[in-house]
Write a protein that holds these residues in place. Structure first.
Motif, short mmCIF file in Angstrom:
data_model
loop_
_atom_site.label_atom_id
_atom_site.label_comp_id
_atom_site.label_asym_id
_atom_site.label_seq_id
_atom_site.Cartn_x
_atom_site.Cartn_y
_atom_site.Cartn_z
N ILE A 112 71.16 103.97 64.42
CA ILE A 112 70.75 103.77 62.99
C ILE A 112 71.72 104.71 62.05
CG2 ILE A 112 69.04 105.63 63.01
CD1 ILE A 112 69.09 102.48 60.97
N ARG A 113 72.20 104.09 61.20
CA ARG A 113 73.05 105.08 60.07
C ARG A 113 72.26 104.44 58.57
NH1 ARG A 113 76.45 101.18 62.38
NH2 ARG A 113 77.43 99.46 60.87
N VAL A 114 72.81 104.94 57.41
CA VAL A 114 72.42 104.39 56.19
C VAL A 114 73.08 103.40 56.01
CG1 VAL A 114 72.46 105.15 53.87
CG2 VAL A 114 72.22 106.96 55.61
N PHE A 115 72.50 102.30 55.34
CA PHE A 115 72.83 101.03 54.92
C PHE A 115 72.54 100.98 53.40
CE2 PHE A 115 72.42 100.47 59.35
CZ PHE A 115 73.62 99.68 59.80
N PRO A 116 73.61 100.33 52.75
CA PRO A 116 73.43 100.28 51.19
C PRO A 116 72.54 98.97 50.68
CG PRO A 116 75.62 99.35 51.62
CD PRO A 116 75.10 99.90 53.10
N SER A 117 72.37 98.09 51.57
CA SER A 117 71.58 96.83 50.89
C SER A 117 70.94 96.33 52.06
CB SER A 117 72.55 95.82 50.32
OG SER A 117 73.42 95.25 51.21
N GLU A 118 69.66 95.50 51.82
CA GLU A 118 69.08 94.73 52.80
C GLU A 118 69.73 93.64 53.50
OE1 GLU A 118 66.22 92.53 54.99
OE2 GLU A 118 67.59 91.40 53.43
N GLU A 119 70.79 93.02 52.73
CA GLU A 119 71.91 92.00 53.52
C GLU A 119 72.53 92.70 54.56
OE1 GLU A 119 75.06 88.62 52.09
OE2 GLU A 119 74.14 90.08 50.58
N ILE A 120 73.23 93.86 54.12
CA ILE A 120 74.16 94.27 55.22
C ILE A 120 73.36 94.92 56.44
CG2 ILE A 120 75.72 96.38 55.58
CD1 ILE A 120 76.51 95.89 52.77
N PHE A 121 72.02 95.33 56.29
CA PHE A 121 71.15 96.10 57.22
C PHE A 121 70.75 94.89 58.06
CE2 PHE A 121 66.68 97.65 58.38
CZ PHE A 121 67.30 98.50 59.43
N TRP A 122 70.38 93.74 57.55
CA TRP A 122 69.88 92.79 58.35
C TRP A 122 71.05 92.13 59.27
CZ3 TRP A 122 66.14 90.68 60.94
CH2 TRP A 122 66.06 89.24 61.35
N SER A 123 72.36 92.01 58.64
CA SER A 123 73.32 91.39 59.48
C SER A 123 73.46 92.43 60.65
CB SER A 123 74.47 91.52 58.56
OG SER A 123 75.63 91.13 59.20
N TRP A 124 73.47 93.53 60.34
CA TRP A 124 73.65 94.60 61.30
C TRP A 124 72.62 94.29 62.58
CZ3 TRP A 124 70.69 99.54 62.73
CH2 TRP A 124 71.31 100.13 63.74
N LEU A 125 71.34 94.37 62.13
CA LEU A 125 70.15 93.99 63.02
C LEU A 125 70.53 92.95 63.98
CD1 LEU A 125 67.05 94.92 60.76
CD2 LEU A 125 67.96 96.36 62.69
N THR A 126 70.85 91.59 63.26
CA THR A 126 71.20 90.51 64.01
C THR A 126 72.37 90.78 65.11
OG1 THR A 126 72.76 89.59 62.35
CG2 THR A 126 70.30 89.16 62.26
N VAL A 127 73.23 91.60 64.89
CA VAL A 127 74.27 91.75 65.63
C VAL A 127 73.78 92.53 66.89
CG1 VAL A 127 76.47 92.97 65.99
CG2 VAL A 127 76.20 91.79 63.95
N LEU A 128 72.91 93.55 66.63
CA LEU A 128 72.29 94.27 67.70
C LEU A 128 71.44 93.34 68.49
CD1 LEU A 128 70.93 97.75 66.14
CD2 LEU A 128 73.06 97.20 67.36
N ALA A 129 70.73 92.24 67.87
CA ALA A 129 69.87 91.29 68.57
C ALA A 129 70.63 90.38 69.65
CB ALA A 129 68.99 90.52 67.57
N ARG A 130 71.79 89.96 69.03
CA ARG A 130 72.65 89.03 69.69
C ARG A 130 73.24 89.91 70.87
NH1 ARG A 130 74.22 87.32 64.57
NH2 ARG A 130 76.16 88.42 64.78
N SER A 131 73.74 90.98 70.66
CA SER A 131 74.45 91.68 71.72
C SER A 131 73.34 92.12 72.84
CB SER A 131 74.88 92.89 71.31
OG SER A 131 73.94 93.94 70.78
#
Length: 207
Positions: free
Chosen positions: A81-100
């Protein structure tokens, strides 16, 4: 009212799904980086089911695979986890983790099946089997069952060696024992697994 010793001090991160107000993702992720318990509860409350639905689509409706990938994803969130500036960027990061995580589960499954295939095609198994070369799907099922039935430490040893492709040296270092000890354990566990499979095959043949 329950007291949360690590509350988010009435900041907007404490509201979200319950109040209908949007989360302040930057503050939420900042609190997550700090290890705030309340922030993690808020994260799980907001994203657990959303990630579950996303992964169910990615795994084509396979609920077992979804749950495995979900647990792996949540562990990676905690670790990375790190600091994210927006929900859109945070969700995009979560989906990358999920797919991997799904990819890693597929890779682990392929290694597992490859291990079973190598074991099933081992000449000693073939020669010792009552049906000679008649291994087929049943042998794979027996290997699967007996591997799952091993004590956790023995199953972990085989997984590290054959699924994760770790060297004896690396395993010995992880377990803080000598390489000779690991080699001896591997021989013993492989023999135990082979004996159990052959016994099951003979019982089925004689029944």
């Amino acid at each position: 009212m329950e007291n949360h010793p690590h509350s988010l001090d009435n900041h907007s991160t404490t509201v979200g799904a319950d109040s209908g107000e949007p989360l302040d993702i930057e503050e939420l992720t900042r609190q997550l980086v700090r290890g705030d318990d309340h922030a993690y509860r808020q994260f799980y409350h907001t994203y657990y089911h959303r990630l579950s639905r996303y992964l169910l689509v990615v795994t084509a409706g396979n609920e077992d695979a979804m749950h495995e990938a979900l647990q792996r994803t949540l562990m990676r969130v905690v670790k990375n986890i790190r600091v994210f500036p927006s929900e859109e960027i945070f969700w995009s990061w979560l989906t990358v983790l999920a797919r991997s995580s799904v990819t890693d589960e597929h890779r682990k499954r392929r290694r597992y099946l490859a291990f079973l295939d190598r074991f099933a095609n081992n000449k000693r198994i073939e020669d010792s089997s009552p049906n000679g070369g008649g291994r087929g799907e049943r042998l794979g099922e027996l290997l699967n069952h007996n591997l799952a039935s091993l004590p956790p430490e023995e199953r972990t040893l085989l997984e590290r060696k054959y699924f994760e492709h770790r060297s004896v040296h690396d395993i010995a270092k992880l377990e803080q024992v000598s390489e000779k000890t690991i080699e001896s354990r591997l021989v013993r566990v492989r023999r135990k697994l082979k004996t159990a499979v052959l016994a099951a095959l003979r019982n089925e043949t004689n029944s």
